[in-house]
Scaffold this active site. Structure first.
Site, mmCIF file in Angstrom:
data_model
loop_
_atom_site.group_PDB
_atom_site.id
_atom_site.type_symbol
_atom_site.label_atom_id
_atom_site.label_comp_id
_atom_site.label_asym_id
_atom_site.label_seq_id
_atom_site.Cartn_x
_atom_site.Cartn_y
_atom_site.Cartn_z
ATOM 1 N N ASP A 10 7.018 -49.413 -11.504
ATOM 2 C CA ASP A 10 8.261 -49.304 -11.782
ATOM 3 C C ASP A 10 8.722 -48.794 -12.993
ATOM 4 O O ASP A 10 7.853 -48.624 -13.921
ATOM 5 C CB ASP A 10 9.016 -50.811 -11.414
ATOM 6 C CG ASP A 10 10.432 -50.780 -11.727
ATOM 7 O OD1 ASP A 10 10.977 -49.922 -10.878
ATOM 8 O OD2 ASP A 10 11.077 -51.749 -12.264
ATOM 9 N N SER A 11 9.994 -48.697 -13.112
ATOM 10 C CA SER A 11 10.489 -48.063 -14.470
ATOM 11 C C SER A 11 10.513 -49.217 -15.659
ATOM 12 O O SER A 11 10.665 -49.079 -16.747
ATOM 13 C CB SER A 11 12.196 -47.552 -14.281
ATOM 14 O OG SER A 11 12.769 -48.808 -13.675
ATOM 15 N N TYR A 42 15.621 -45.487 -15.025
ATOM 16 C CA TYR A 42 15.170 -44.175 -14.485
ATOM 17 C C TYR A 42 16.713 -43.812 -13.609
ATOM 18 O O TYR A 42 16.977 -42.532 -13.126
ATOM 19 C CB TYR A 42 14.140 -44.286 -13.144
ATOM 20 C CG TYR A 42 12.890 -44.199 -13.640
ATOM 21 C CD1 TYR A 42 12.602 -44.393 -15.272
ATOM 22 C CD2 TYR A 42 11.721 -44.145 -12.745
ATOM 23 C CE1 TYR A 42 11.308 -44.286 -15.420
ATOM 24 C CE2 TYR A 42 10.410 -43.897 -13.199
ATOM 25 C CZ TYR A 42 10.070 -44.309 -14.659
ATOM 26 O OH TYR A 42 8.833 -44.070 -15.104
ATOM 27 N N GLY A 43 17.310 -44.711 -13.120
ATOM 28 C CA GLY A 43 18.575 -44.518 -12.016
ATOM 29 C C GLY A 43 19.534 -43.858 -12.646
ATOM 30 O O GLY A 43 20.436 -43.396 -11.911
ATOM 31 N N CYS A 73 9.785 -49.134 -6.909
ATOM 32 C CA CYS A 73 10.923 -48.806 -7.546
ATOM 33 C C CYS A 73 12.080 -48.071 -6.466
ATOM 34 O O CYS A 73 11.504 -46.964 -5.874
ATOM 35 C CB CYS A 73 10.815 -47.731 -8.735
ATOM 36 S SG CYS A 73 12.019 -47.044 -9.517
ATOM 37 N N THR A 75 14.526 -46.226 -7.055
ATOM 38 C CA THR A 75 14.853 -44.845 -7.381
ATOM 39 C C THR A 75 13.832 -43.824 -7.288
ATOM 40 O O THR A 75 14.150 -42.867 -6.850
ATOM 41 C CB THR A 75 15.395 -45.151 -8.859
ATOM 42 O OG1 THR A 75 16.416 -45.828 -9.323
ATOM 43 C CG2 THR A 75 15.910 -43.739 -9.580
ATOM 44 N N GLU A 152 17.856 -56.829 -16.961
ATOM 45 C CA GLU A 152 16.916 -56.651 -18.240
ATOM 46 C C GLU A 152 17.252 -57.331 -19.232
ATOM 47 O O GLU A 152 16.254 -57.883 -20.370
ATOM 48 C CB GLU A 152 16.739 -55.004 -18.509
ATOM 49 C CG GLU A 152 16.282 -54.216 -17.449
ATOM 50 C CD GLU A 152 14.538 -54.006 -17.744
ATOM 51 O OE1 GLU A 152 13.884 -54.215 -18.671
ATOM 52 O OE2 GLU A 152 13.998 -53.818 -16.680
ATOM 53 N N CYS A 186 17.299 -51.767 -4.970
ATOM 54 C CA CYS A 186 16.676 -51.723 -6.222
ATOM 55 C C CYS A 186 15.841 -52.889 -6.501
ATOM 56 O O CYS A 186 16.357 -53.901 -6.402
ATOM 57 C CB CYS A 186 17.600 -51.510 -7.281
ATOM 58 S SG CYS A 186 16.895 -51.729 -8.989
ATOM 59 N N THR A 187 14.568 -52.745 -6.949
ATOM 60 C CA THR A 187 13.738 -53.755 -7.146
ATOM 61 C C THR A 187 14.052 -54.754 -8.371
ATOM 62 O O THR A 187 13.496 -55.765 -8.277
ATOM 63 C CB THR A 187 12.102 -53.269 -7.473
ATOM 64 O OG1 THR A 187 12.304 -52.605 -8.220
ATOM 65 C CG2 THR A 187 11.562 -52.911 -5.812
ATOM 66 N N HIS A 188 15.029 -54.554 -8.980
ATOM 67 C CA HIS A 188 15.568 -55.243 -10.225
ATOM 68 C C HIS A 188 16.819 -56.374 -9.460
ATOM 69 O O HIS A 188 16.843 -57.218 -9.707
ATOM 70 C CB HIS A 188 16.323 -54.679 -11.108
ATOM 71 C CG HIS A 188 15.590 -54.188 -12.166
ATOM 72 N ND1 HIS A 188 14.822 -53.039 -12.127
ATOM 73 C CD2 HIS A 188 15.430 -54.444 -13.391
ATOM 74 C CE1 HIS A 188 13.956 -52.725 -13.080
ATOM 75 N NE2 HIS A 188 14.629 -53.467 -14.132
HETATM 76 N N1 DGL Z 1 13.680 -50.964 -10.060
HETATM 77 C C1 DGL Z 1 14.139 -49.674 -10.366
HETATM 78 C C2 DGL Z 1 14.614 -49.442 -8.858
HETATM 79 O O1 DGL Z 1 14.333 -50.027 -8.042
HETATM 80 C C3 DGL Z 1 15.080 -49.567 -11.355
HETATM 81 C C4 DGL Z 1 15.865 -48.598 -11.684
HETATM 82 C C5 DGL Z 1 16.152 -48.054 -12.949
HETATM 83 O O2 DGL Z 1 15.272 -47.931 -13.731
HETATM 84 O O3 DGL Z 1 17.294 -47.709 -13.169
HETATM 85 O O4 DGL Z 1 15.574 -48.517 -8.930
#
Ligand code: DGL
Length: 266
Positions: A10-11, A42-43, A73, A75, A152, A186-188
């Protein structure tokens, strides 16, 4: 039996919501996790940049002789998976298809909401996949660019005024549209599931993409299982201490395994 590890990336920390599910339902598996903490988020980035990051992340994981990759992730899965799957000789599992299949099983009124990063929503990945399988469904989407930085930074309490204000702002149009199912794309986002549920109400089913990807991995016929005791190693591209401090919240339990700085050329 295939005792090679599974690579997950993931990011940043969000992919650990998938790791925690893999640990639960595939406890024998060895996992090598990479969180690209130097380049999160990343998004908010463009397609070419995300594609480059994803290829570098997979190449790093491949140095561990992995048998499969879980793109934990939303994204990365949305922007790159359809294009890069054929570049690799091992299965790559993203979160979009598993989450969509779960949403389709969950919905009764065929009104489905999708939230995700700006890049995810712009890609229309979840939307397209739903419409392929449920052409008459009504879909309401919202990009929620401030959720990842809030998560985060540890702003995850459902009573946190800043978080809850953003939840209200982003989710009001989706709530008004009467969806009975919401993909947290999004996994966050599962980390703020309580705040999302508080606003959306109990009657709306919330789909956790990492959980669904873990189930998909378990059922995947392309990935032979490992026999033994689970082994975990974690790599980050920056801020090892921050990752260690926050990981247990994402894993829903203690962080077990070494956390190392990825020796990547940046
Ligand atoms: N966990 C990432 C996702 O599922 C986070 C996105 C990001 O880094 O912006 O999209």
């Amino acid at each position: 039996m295939d005792n090679r590890p599974i690579g997950v990336f993931d990011s940043g920390l969000g992919g650990l919501t998938a790791v925690s599910e893999i640990m639960k339902i595939l406890p024998d598996e060895e996992i090598v996790y990479f969180g690209d903490t130097a380049r999160v988020p990343y998004g908010t980035r463009g397609t070419d940049t995300i594609m480059r990051y994803v290829r570098e992340d997979i190449d790093f994981l491949k140095s561990f002789d992995i048998k499969a990759v879980v793109m934990a992730c939303g994204t990365a899965s949305s922007v790159s998976l359809p294009f890069i799957q054929d570049e690799y000789d091992i299965p790559i599992i993203g979160v979009v298809r598993p989450a969509v299949e779960a949403a389709i099983r969950a919905t009764n009124n065929e009104k489905i909401g999708i939230i995700g990063t700006s890049a995810t929503i712009k890609s229309r990945s979840y939307e397209r996949e739903i419409l392929k399988k449920l052409p008459g469904s009504e879909i309401q989407t919202a990009a929620c660019p401030l959720f990842v930085p809030l998560v985060e930074n540890g702003r995850t309490d459902p009573d946190d005024i800043v978080l809850y204000t953003m939840v209200e702002e982003y989710l009001t149009p989706i709530k008004k549209s009467g969806v009975d199912t919401l993909i947290m794309g999004c996994t966050h986002y599962p980390i703020i599931e309580r705040a999302i549920a508080k606003f959306m109400g109990d009657e709306v089913a919330l789909i956790n993409p990492g959980r669904e990807a873990a189930k998909f991995l378990k059922e995947s016929e392309n990935t032979e299982k490992r026999v033994g005791k689970g082994k975990y190693s974690f790599f980050v591209s920056d801020d090892r201490e921050g990752f260690i401090a926050n990981a247990s919240k994402f894993l829903g339990g203690r962080l077990s395994g070494e956390v190392s700085l990825a020796p990547m050329e940046r």
